[in-house]
Design an enzyme around this catalytic site. Structure first.
Site, PDB file in Angstrom:
ATOM      1  N   ASP A   6       0.863  -1.186   0.000  1.00  0.00           N
ATOM      2  CA  ASP A   6       0.000   0.000   0.000  1.00  0.00           C
ATOM      3  C   ASP A   6       0.899   1.234   0.000  1.00  0.00           C
ATOM      4  OD1 ASP A   6      -1.666   2.114   0.654  1.00  0.00           O
ATOM      5  OD2 ASP A   6      -2.135   1.389   2.665  1.00  0.00           O
ATOM      6  N   ILE A   7       0.998   1.907  -1.146  1.00  0.00           N
ATOM      7  CA  ILE A   7       1.908   3.045  -1.292  1.00  0.00           C
ATOM      8  C   ILE A   7       1.093   4.329  -1.274  1.00  0.00           C
ATOM      9  CG2 ILE A   7       3.708   4.096  -2.702  1.00  0.00           C
ATOM     10  CD1 ILE A   7       4.225   1.308  -3.895  1.00  0.00           C
ATOM     11  N   ASN A   9       0.578   8.670   0.032  1.00  0.00           N
ATOM     12  CA  ASN A   9       1.193   9.963  -0.240  1.00  0.00           C
ATOM     13  C   ASN A   9       2.415  10.233   0.632  1.00  0.00           C
ATOM     14  OD1 ASN A   9      -0.557  11.323  -2.287  1.00  0.00           O
ATOM     15  ND2 ASN A   9      -2.139  10.946  -0.754  1.00  0.00           N
ATOM     16  N   THR A  10       2.413   9.722   1.850  1.00  0.00           N
ATOM     17  CA  THR A  10       3.505  10.022   2.774  1.00  0.00           C
ATOM     18  C   THR A  10       4.312   8.806   3.192  1.00  0.00           C
ATOM     19  OG1 THR A  10       1.971   9.852   4.649  1.00  0.00           O
ATOM     20  CG2 THR A  10       2.326  12.036   3.713  1.00  0.00           C
ATOM     21  N   GLY A  93      -9.463   7.001  -5.923  1.00  0.00           N
ATOM     22  CA  GLY A  93      -8.291   6.533  -5.193  1.00  0.00           C
ATOM     23  C   GLY A  93      -8.487   5.121  -4.672  1.00  0.00           C
ATOM     24  N   ASP A  95      -7.304   3.712  -2.133  1.00  0.00           N
ATOM     25  CA  ASP A  95      -7.488   3.635  -0.686  1.00  0.00           C
ATOM     26  C   ASP A  95      -8.941   3.835  -0.305  1.00  0.00           C
ATOM     27  OD1 ASP A  95      -7.198   6.212  -1.698  1.00  0.00           O
ATOM     28  OD2 ASP A  95      -6.129   6.983   0.050  1.00  0.00           O
ATOM     29  N   ASP A 116     -12.004   8.137   6.380  1.00  0.00           N
ATOM     30  CA  ASP A 116     -10.561   7.909   6.400  1.00  0.00           C
ATOM     31  C   ASP A 116      -9.871   9.248   6.646  1.00  0.00           C
ATOM     32  OD1 ASP A 116      -7.904   7.284   5.994  1.00  0.00           O
ATOM     33  OD2 ASP A 116      -8.265   6.030   4.240  1.00  0.00           O
ATOM     34  N   THR A 171      -2.449  32.685  19.494  1.00  0.00           N
ATOM     35  CA  THR A 171      -2.568  32.316  18.084  1.00  0.00           C
ATOM     36  C   THR A 171      -2.317  30.832  17.864  1.00  0.00           C
ATOM     37  OG1 THR A 171      -1.894  34.536  17.405  1.00  0.00           O
ATOM     38  CG2 THR A 171      -1.735  32.800  15.757  1.00  0.00           C
TER      39      THR A 171
END
Length: 243
Positions: A6-7, A9-10, A93, A95, A116, A171
């Site tokens: 499972d590849i 984005n991060t 996608g 996923d 998700d 802030t």
């Protein structure tokens, strides 16, 4: 053994399943897959599935092409154990679909909302007949924090972890509370609206980001960090004999 790759984005995840039971999962770089050879040597792998949301570099492609077992490359033409009503399946996608497949596999005959919470937050709906109707995509936690910094002149980049009062006292806490509570209220709103339409709705929550919900809401949520991996394994088993 089934090898699940499972590849994302991060990060990449390399998992091993014995039929339907997950045996091991390894987190790896999505640019190198350093763990792949050792995992394959450790287990008796019989077939594999590869799913990616990024373009793979030559190094990763070479490793995957050397796998000594049949490999299912998940794409829009892959046979699925649900009915896909998405109008543009080629843009869906993997996923998102894998999470839907896993949830439906666990509770066939139920209306299910799958959430998700990762790089993006996705909301998917599969009905009691196993029909996937589509879903929505929203910015994820880190994306929201980063956007507030990048698209303004003076707002700092705030880490997700830290003090978070109900209303920000400075802030930093204003950004953290605004983003995280905004996501919690968004998710709560989706669940409330969908349960109004589908009173027996089940809700699955997966992904890398954790959020706090009130006790009443927690009682209707199934939290499963490995839902996508389980869905990919289900798709691989469903396509046994087709690869």
């Amino acid at each position: 053994m089934n090898l699940i790759i499972d590849i994302g984005n991060t990060v990449a995840k390399v998992a091993l399943f014995d039929r339907t039971s997950m045996v091991e999962v390894v987190y790896d770089s999505n640019q190198s897959l350093d763990s792949l050879e050792a995992v394959c040597n450790k287990y008796d792998v019989r077939k594999a599935i590869v799913a990616t949301v990024i373009d793979l570099n030559e190094c990763v492609l070479a490793q995957l092409n050397k796998l000594p077992v049949p490999v299912l490359w998940l794409d829009s033409h892959t046979s699925l154990p649900v009915i896909n009503l998405y109008e543009t399946p080629e843009t869906l996608g993997y996923d998102r679909m894998a999470a839907v497949v896993a949830a439906h596999d666990q509770f066939p005959g139920k209306d299910i909302l799958v959430i998700d919470a990762g790089t993006c937050i996705t909301y998917e709906f599969v009905d009691s007949l196993g029909q996937y109707h589509g879903g929505n995509i929203s910015p994820g936690l880190w994306m929201r924090l980063k956007a507030l910094h990048q698209f303004t002149g003076r707002l700092p980049l705030v880490h997700a972890e830290g003090r978070m009062p109900d209303m920000g006292k400075d802030t930093e806490t204003a950004i953290r509370a605004g983003v995280k509570k905004g996501i919690e209220y968004e998710i709560t709103g989706y669940i409330t609206a969908m349960k109004h339409k589908y009173p027996e709705l089940l809700v699955f929550l997966t992904g890398g980001d954790d959020f706090s919900f009130d006790t009443k809401l927690k009682s209707v949520i199934f939290a499963d960090r490995f839902l996508v991996l389980k869905g990919l394994n289900r798709i691989l088993n469903y396509n046994n004999g087709r690869i």
